[in-house]
Design a protein around this motif. Structure first.
Motif, mmCIF file in Angstrom:
data_model
loop_
_atom_site.group_PDB
_atom_site.id
_atom_site.type_symbol
_atom_site.label_atom_id
_atom_site.label_comp_id
_atom_site.label_asym_id
_atom_site.label_seq_id
_atom_site.Cartn_x
_atom_site.Cartn_y
_atom_site.Cartn_z
ATOM 1 N N LEU A 1 -56.074 -47.753 -39.881
ATOM 2 C CA LEU A 1 -56.348 -48.522 -38.665
ATOM 3 C C LEU A 1 -55.166 -48.554 -37.704
ATOM 4 O O LEU A 1 -55.223 -49.220 -36.681
ATOM 5 C CB LEU A 1 -56.734 -49.960 -39.030
ATOM 6 N N ASP A 2 -54.092 -47.856 -38.045
ATOM 7 C CA ASP A 2 -52.915 -47.887 -37.177
ATOM 8 C C ASP A 2 -53.257 -47.362 -35.782
ATOM 9 O O ASP A 2 -53.985 -46.394 -35.619
ATOM 10 C CB ASP A 2 -51.804 -47.038 -37.798
ATOM 11 N N LYS A 3 -52.739 -48.040 -34.763
ATOM 12 C CA LYS A 3 -52.976 -47.708 -33.358
ATOM 13 C C LYS A 3 -54.469 -47.714 -33.042
ATOM 14 O O LYS A 3 -55.036 -46.750 -32.519
ATOM 15 C CB LYS A 3 -52.333 -46.367 -32.993
ATOM 16 N N THR B 1 -65.925 -44.013 -20.465
ATOM 17 C CA THR B 1 -64.695 -43.985 -19.665
ATOM 18 C C THR B 1 -63.584 -44.772 -20.335
ATOM 19 O O THR B 1 -62.421 -44.332 -20.392
ATOM 20 C CB THR B 1 -64.959 -44.570 -18.259
ATOM 21 N N ILE B 2 -63.938 -45.935 -20.890
ATOM 22 C CA ILE B 2 -62.936 -46.788 -21.550
ATOM 23 C C ILE B 2 -62.409 -46.120 -22.811
ATOM 24 O O ILE B 2 -61.198 -46.144 -23.080
ATOM 25 C CB ILE B 2 -63.543 -48.172 -21.869
ATOM 26 N N VAL B 3 -63.295 -45.511 -23.593
ATOM 27 C CA VAL B 3 -62.865 -44.785 -24.790
ATOM 28 C C VAL B 3 -61.861 -43.708 -24.419
ATOM 29 O O VAL B 3 -60.813 -43.546 -25.069
ATOM 30 C CB VAL B 3 -64.078 -44.161 -25.519
ATOM 31 N N LYS B 4 -62.147 -42.958 -23.365
ATOM 32 C CA LYS B 4 -61.249 -41.893 -22.922
ATOM 33 C C LYS B 4 -59.894 -42.452 -22.508
ATOM 34 O O LYS B 4 -58.837 -41.888 -22.861
ATOM 35 C CB LYS B 4 -61.885 -41.138 -21.755
ATOM 36 N N GLU B 5 -59.888 -43.572 -21.805
ATOM 37 C CA GLU B 5 -58.626 -44.189 -21.365
ATOM 38 C C GLU B 5 -57.766 -44.588 -22.565
ATOM 39 O O GLU B 5 -56.554 -44.337 -22.581
ATOM 40 C CB GLU B 5 -58.918 -45.427 -20.509
ATOM 41 N N ALA C 1 -54.162 -42.881 -24.204
ATOM 42 C CA ALA C 1 -52.971 -43.713 -24.440
ATOM 43 C C ALA C 1 -52.561 -43.696 -25.915
ATOM 44 O O ALA C 1 -51.612 -44.387 -26.297
ATOM 45 C CB ALA C 1 -53.242 -45.145 -23.998
ATOM 46 N N GLY C 2 -53.296 -42.917 -26.728
ATOM 47 C CA GLY C 2 -52.919 -42.781 -28.143
ATOM 48 C C GLY C 2 -53.601 -43.743 -29.082
ATOM 49 O O GLY C 2 -53.220 -43.852 -30.244
ATOM 50 N N TYR C 3 -54.622 -44.459 -28.601
ATOM 51 C CA TYR C 3 -55.340 -45.423 -29.433
ATOM 52 C C TYR C 3 -56.718 -44.889 -29.837
ATOM 53 O O TYR C 3 -57.370 -44.191 -29.053
ATOM 54 C CB TYR C 3 -55.598 -46.737 -28.677
ATOM 55 N N ASN C 4 -57.160 -45.251 -31.031
ATOM 56 C CA ASN C 4 -58.587 -45.210 -31.332
ATOM 57 C C ASN C 4 -59.182 -46.491 -30.753
ATOM 58 O O ASN C 4 -58.587 -47.559 -30.873
ATOM 59 C CB ASN C 4 -58.834 -45.160 -32.841
ATOM 60 N N ILE D 1 -52.590 -53.145 -22.415
ATOM 61 C CA ILE D 1 -52.604 -52.457 -23.717
ATOM 62 C C ILE D 1 -52.508 -50.942 -23.515
ATOM 63 O O ILE D 1 -51.753 -50.254 -24.205
ATOM 64 C CB ILE D 1 -53.888 -52.818 -24.500
ATOM 65 N N ILE D 2 -53.277 -50.425 -22.556
ATOM 66 C CA ILE D 2 -53.267 -48.980 -22.287
ATOM 67 C C ILE D 2 -51.896 -48.524 -21.797
ATOM 68 O O ILE D 2 -51.367 -47.496 -22.255
ATOM 69 C CB ILE D 2 -54.365 -48.622 -21.258
ATOM 70 N N ASP D 3 -51.288 -49.295 -20.884
ATOM 71 C CA ASP D 3 -49.972 -48.921 -20.358
ATOM 72 C C ASP D 3 -48.923 -48.894 -21.467
ATOM 73 O O ASP D 3 -48.085 -47.979 -21.530
ATOM 74 C CB ASP D 3 -49.537 -49.899 -19.264
ATOM 75 N N TYR D 4 -48.963 -49.886 -22.351
ATOM 76 C CA TYR D 4 -48.008 -49.933 -23.458
ATOM 77 C C TYR D 4 -48.217 -48.745 -24.391
ATOM 78 O O TYR D 4 -47.260 -48.106 -24.836
ATOM 79 C CB TYR D 4 -48.174 -51.238 -24.227
ATOM 80 N N GLY D 5 -49.482 -48.436 -24.686
ATOM 81 C CA GLY D 5 -49.792 -47.308 -25.562
ATOM 82 C C GLY D 5 -49.341 -45.991 -24.979
ATOM 83 O O GLY D 5 -48.845 -45.119 -25.700
#
Length: 394
Positions: A30-32, A55-59, A63-66, A169-173
């Protein structure tokens, strides 16, 4: 990021996860991961994430998140075989049919949003699985290493035009991903590709294809978020079986009257081998102390005895020659059978279990070969070997 969100007025609960079950650690990852959850049926929140889902999934992915919008995620189909591969002691002991049926019925209510509140129980089960004991009912879950952050975001926030924490969250990722990508590039330059290939060269193509296929299926389930519905149910199943399962004392294999190989501990999972490879395995299983490859010639008669019991062949000369090819000093035929045995176990179960049952050595290329499970146990004076392995037929 979390301190910045708190400073901006968001309500955030942070906690460190307890150590998860050893079996689940092989498949969880579950990391990231960012999860939007909802226990109370937030219409506006659900509407936004439903209409802009792709679109949100892609964003988040960029950013490196699932990312998973849990209220809008379907329950996965046909996962029992995957689970049995990674957690073989659950073989034929886990059934998700009732959960699948419930979600199938609820899926019909998606368009009028009854579905989201109806599946609040599953959202709650995931929070309990993660170990959350706070009071936040909807918002974002961020899993980062062993830390979990739960950020509150509700219908009321949307109505009051409180900016969603999504972009923070996206910017930090994105910043973290740039740093990690650079570190990963540098580390890859130091990897010896020959070492990576050596691990797989002893497995046959069918087994490698199966392992790759299974890993792709697991990755797809994780990426879709469907795996999140399975984890709490797996945890409960493992807890229910805790009294009958002891992972520190895995049982040995058994040979039935037809010389088929089974693992009782894994609900009589059968390991399929041809007759000669099965005879080789029986030979090593009958010698928990191990056998030196250079001394296989000493065991020629014993191997032939196993082969005669197992095989349906009538050509005795041909059988004798096959055994001599294995035991003859300097002949490398034995390694073909060791490789077949390894492939058979790796085809049936994940590596962390399979490696206990294959014919291996203390050091790669070592002359002494043995089955780790019974070799380790037979060298432990505190454990009675008869309790952990059953010598095959003689």
């Amino acid at each position: 990021m979390i301190e910045e969100l708190k400073f901006l007025g968001y309500y955030v609960d942070s906690f460190r996860r307890n150590q998860i079950d050893q079996s689940l650690s092989k498949i969880e990852s579950l990391d990231k991961t960012v999860i939007v959850f909802d226990l109370i049926g937030n219409f506006q929140l659900n509407l936004y994430y439903k209409e802009h889902h792709d679109t949100i999934v892609k964003e988040f992915n960029e950013a490196g998140y699932n990312f998973t919008f849990l209220p809008g995620t379907d329950f996965p189909d046909n996962t029992e075989d995957l689970i049995s591969y990674f957690i073989p002691h659950l073989n034929e002991k886990i059934h998700f049919s009732s959960h699948q049926l419930f979600h199938l019925i609820m899926a019909k209510e998606k368009d009028n949003f009854k579905y989201f509140s109806s599946c609040a129980k599953d959202n709650k089960l995931l929070l309990e699985y993660l170990g959350y004991k706070g009071n936040i009912k909807s918002g974002f879950i961020i899993c980062y290493d062993s830390l979990i952050h739960v950020i509150q975001y509700t219908n009321e926030d949307i109505i009051n035009r409180v900016e969603s924490p999504k972009q923070f969250i996206i910017d930090y990722g994105t910043k973290s991903k740039l740093i990690n990508d650079e570190n990963l590039f540098n580390s890859r330059r130091r990897v010896n590709p020959e070492f990576a290939r050596a691990i797989d060269e002893s497995l046959d193509e069918e087994t490698l294809n199966k392992i790759n296929s299974i890993n792709k299926e697991i990755d797809a389930l994780k990426a879709s978020g469907k795996w999140l519905y399975i984890l709490p149910l797996l945890k409960k199943t493992l807890e229910d079986l805790s009294d009958e399962v002891d992972l520190n004392l895995i049982g040995g294999v058994k040979f039935d009257d037809d010389y088929k190989i089974y693992i009782p501990y894994f609900n009589n999972l059968e390991i399929k081998l041809n007759s000669l490879s099965k005879a080789v395995y029986a030979l090593f299983y009958n010698h928990p102390e191990g056998i030196r490859i250079s001394e296989l010639w000493k065991h020629e008669k014993e191997l032939m005895s196993f082969y005669l019991n197992i095989s349906n062949q009538n050509d005795l000369d041909r059988m004798n020659q096959s055994v001599r090819d294995i035991t003859e000093l300097g002949n490398k035929t034995i390694f073909t059978h060791i490789s077949r045995i390894k492939s058979a176990f790796y085809n049936a179960m994940e590596e962390s279990y399979a490696k206990n049952y294959i014919i291996d050595g203390a050091v790669f290329g070592s002359d002494l070969k043995y089955i780790p499970l019974i070799y380790n146990n037979s060298s432990n004076d505190e454990i009675d070997p008869d309790d952990v392995y059953e010598p095959p037929f003689i």
